[in-house]
Design an enzyme around this catalytic site. Structure first.
Site, PDB file in Angstrom:
ATOM      1  N   LYS A 164       2.030 -13.473  -2.230  1.00  0.00           N
ATOM      2  CA  LYS A 164       2.671 -13.366  -0.958  1.00  0.00           C
ATOM      3  C   LYS A 164       3.245 -14.423  -0.340  1.00  0.00           C
ATOM      4  O   LYS A 164       2.946 -15.782  -0.753  1.00  0.00           O
ATOM      5  CB  LYS A 164       1.614 -12.672   0.022  1.00  0.00           C
ATOM      6  CG  LYS A 164       1.193 -11.319  -0.416  1.00  0.00           C
ATOM      7  CD  LYS A 164       0.461 -10.380   0.516  1.00  0.00           C
ATOM      8  CE  LYS A 164      -0.069  -9.094   0.112  1.00  0.00           C
ATOM      9  NZ  LYS A 164      -0.793  -8.581   1.357  1.00  0.00           N
ATOM     10  N   TYR A 211       5.829  -0.490   0.150  1.00  0.00           N
ATOM     11  CA  TYR A 211       4.734  -0.231   0.984  1.00  0.00           C
ATOM     12  C   TYR A 211       4.907   1.098   1.722  1.00  0.00           C
ATOM     13  O   TYR A 211       4.236   1.238   3.029  1.00  0.00           O
ATOM     14  CB  TYR A 211       4.644  -1.237   2.230  1.00  0.00           C
ATOM     15  CG  TYR A 211       3.669  -2.661   1.638  1.00  0.00           C
ATOM     16  CD1 TYR A 211       2.457  -2.317   1.066  1.00  0.00           C
ATOM     17  CD2 TYR A 211       4.622  -3.784   1.498  1.00  0.00           C
ATOM     18  CE1 TYR A 211       1.748  -3.584   0.660  1.00  0.00           C
ATOM     19  CE2 TYR A 211       3.665  -4.979   1.193  1.00  0.00           C
ATOM     20  CZ  TYR A 211       2.340  -4.953   0.793  1.00  0.00           C
ATOM     21  OH  TYR A 211       1.532  -5.818   0.236  1.00  0.00           O
ATOM     22  N   ASN A 264      -2.661 -12.346   3.558  1.00  0.00           N
ATOM     23  CA  ASN A 264      -3.877 -12.680   2.606  1.00  0.00           C
ATOM     24  C   ASN A 264      -3.553 -12.980   1.150  1.00  0.00           C
ATOM     25  O   ASN A 264      -4.075 -12.589   0.348  1.00  0.00           O
ATOM     26  CB  ASN A 264      -4.615 -11.279   2.869  1.00  0.00           C
ATOM     27  CG  ASN A 264      -3.926 -10.134   2.317  1.00  0.00           C
ATOM     28  OD1 ASN A 264      -2.573 -10.258   1.975  1.00  0.00           O
ATOM     29  ND2 ASN A 264      -4.277  -8.938   2.461  1.00  0.00           N
ATOM     30  N   HIS A 283      -1.235  -9.579  -3.161  1.00  0.00           N
ATOM     31  CA  HIS A 283      -1.209  -8.131  -3.329  1.00  0.00           C
ATOM     32  C   HIS A 283      -1.799  -7.536  -4.853  1.00  0.00           C
ATOM     33  O   HIS A 283      -1.436  -8.210  -5.925  1.00  0.00           O
ATOM     34  CB  HIS A 283       0.232  -7.390  -3.103  1.00  0.00           C
ATOM     35  CG  HIS A 283       0.166  -5.840  -3.653  1.00  0.00           C
ATOM     36  ND1 HIS A 283      -0.119  -4.799  -2.754  1.00  0.00           N
ATOM     37  CD2 HIS A 283       0.563  -5.510  -4.744  1.00  0.00           C
ATOM     38  CE1 HIS A 283      -0.094  -3.686  -3.532  1.00  0.00           C
ATOM     39  NE2 HIS A 283       0.277  -3.962  -4.467  1.00  0.00           N
ATOM     40  N   GLU A 309       4.563   0.735  -8.875  1.00  0.00           N
ATOM     41  CA  GLU A 309       4.535  -0.546  -8.377  1.00  0.00           C
ATOM     42  C   GLU A 309       5.293  -1.516  -9.454  1.00  0.00           C
ATOM     43  O   GLU A 309       6.155  -1.980  -9.303  1.00  0.00           O
ATOM     44  CB  GLU A 309       3.129  -1.284  -8.017  1.00  0.00           C
ATOM     45  CG  GLU A 309       2.755  -0.646  -6.731  1.00  0.00           C
ATOM     46  CD  GLU A 309       1.494  -1.105  -6.361  1.00  0.00           C
ATOM     47  OE1 GLU A 309       1.264  -0.582  -4.930  1.00  0.00           O
ATOM     48  OE2 GLU A 309       0.922  -2.001  -6.797  1.00  0.00           O
TER      49      GLU A 309
HETATM   50  P1  ADP Z   1      -4.590  -4.229   0.101  1.00  0.00           P
HETATM   51  O1  ADP Z   1      -3.744  -5.392   0.126  1.00  0.00           O
HETATM   52  O2  ADP Z   1      -6.021  -4.984   0.091  1.00  0.00           O
HETATM   53  O3  ADP Z   1      -4.678  -3.142  -0.849  1.00  0.00           O
HETATM   54  P2  ADP Z   1      -4.103  -2.253   2.114  1.00  0.00           P
HETATM   55  O4  ADP Z   1      -3.337  -1.639   1.055  1.00  0.00           O
HETATM   56  O5  ADP Z   1      -4.844  -1.531   2.991  1.00  0.00           O
HETATM   57  O6  ADP Z   1      -4.904  -3.571   1.608  1.00  0.00           O
HETATM   58  O7  ADP Z   1      -3.034  -3.021   3.238  1.00  0.00           O
HETATM   59  C1  ADP Z   1      -1.621  -3.485   2.575  1.00  0.00           C
HETATM   60  C2  ADP Z   1      -1.547  -4.913   3.293  1.00  0.00           C
HETATM   61  O8  ADP Z   1      -1.126  -4.486   4.548  1.00  0.00           O
HETATM   62  C3  ADP Z   1      -2.680  -5.663   3.178  1.00  0.00           C
HETATM   63  O9  ADP Z   1      -2.924  -6.648   1.979  1.00  0.00           O
HETATM   64  C4  ADP Z   1      -2.333  -6.877   4.537  1.00  0.00           C
HETATM   65  O10 ADP Z   1      -1.251  -7.541   4.066  1.00  0.00           O
HETATM   66  C5  ADP Z   1      -1.884  -5.645   5.406  1.00  0.00           C
HETATM   67  N1  ADP Z   1      -2.637  -5.337   6.374  1.00  0.00           N
HETATM   68  C6  ADP Z   1      -3.762  -4.335   5.977  1.00  0.00           C
HETATM   69  N2  ADP Z   1      -4.474  -3.937   7.103  1.00  0.00           N
HETATM   70  C7  ADP Z   1      -4.082  -4.846   8.245  1.00  0.00           C
HETATM   71  C8  ADP Z   1      -4.253  -5.022   9.339  1.00  0.00           C
HETATM   72  N3  ADP Z   1      -5.223  -4.284  10.104  1.00  0.00           N
HETATM   73  N4  ADP Z   1      -3.424  -5.676  10.382  1.00  0.00           N
HETATM   74  C9  ADP Z   1      -2.389  -6.305   9.851  1.00  0.00           C
HETATM   75  N5  ADP Z   1      -2.003  -6.197   8.385  1.00  0.00           N
HETATM   76  C10 ADP Z   1      -2.944  -5.545   7.622  1.00  0.00           C
HETATM   77 MG    MG Z   2      -3.409  -1.658  -0.976  1.00  0.00          MG
END
Ligand code: ADP
Ligand code: MG
Length: 143
Positions: free
Chosen positions: A10, A50, A113, A116, A127
């Site tokens: 990212k 997304y 974070n 992805h 994807e």
């Molecule tokens: P993951 O990437 O671990 O699969 P999710 O699919 O739930 O997590 O969410 C997609 C992405 O959205 C996350 O990696 C993060 O960048 C963002 N995200 C998830 N939850 C939050 C939140 N509560 N606030 C802000 N951004 C979030």
């Molecule tokens: Mg996810």
């Protein structure tokens, strides 16, 4: 089972010169890069990628963040690649991610974070196809 999964390094990580380090973690953990591109996502590209999160309160912030700097998109292949990549990444919130995971080491917040990874076989197929023509994905182990 040998699988393929989609990974994105990212914007927060590319901006901090972490591409090589993150790719090394994948390789050390038995994941091979079989396709790769670096690009800056457009808003429509990030929104489409997304779209499952379009009703979530963080959706607009998330797509803006994903377009804020270049990303490195790759297809990773290996034994149980989908779950293995999620293990190497760590939990969504870096504060909850296990020691030694990419998100624990490098993530800045629950949004920024660093990586992805696809969360299921169905998601991985969607994807991978979203970013790569099938003929552009090399494979060591899949026919
Ligand atoms: P993951 O990437 O671990 O699969 P999710 O699919 O739930 O997590 O969410 C997609 C992405 O959205 C996350 O990696 C993060 O960048 C963002 N995200 C998830 N939850 C939050 C939140 N509560 N606030 C802000 N951004 C979030
Ligand atoms: Mg996810």
């Amino acid at each position: 089972m040998i699988e393929q999964t989609l990974s994105i390094i990212k914007p927060d990580a590319t901006a901090r010169n972490l591409i090589g380090h993150i790719l090394s973690r994948f390789e050390e953990q038995g994941l091979s890069v079989v396709a790769m591109q670096m690009c800056t996502l457009s808003l429509p590209e990030a929104e489409g990628f997304y779209h499952v999160h379009r009703e979530r309160p963080f959706f607009q912030d998330l797509v803006a963040f994903m377009c804020s700097a270049p990303v490195v998109i790759s297809v990773l292949e290996g034994e149980d690649a989908i779950a293995r990549n999620r293990t190497v990444m760590g939990a969504t919130d870096p504060a909850q991610a296990g020691e030694g995971t990419i998100r624990a080491m490098h993530g800045r917040s629950i949004e920024e974070n660093s990586v992805h990874g696809s969360d299921s076989a169905e998601t991985a197929r969607f994807e991978i196809d979203y970013f790569f023509a099938r003929g552009k994905v090399y494979s060591y182990d899949l026919s």
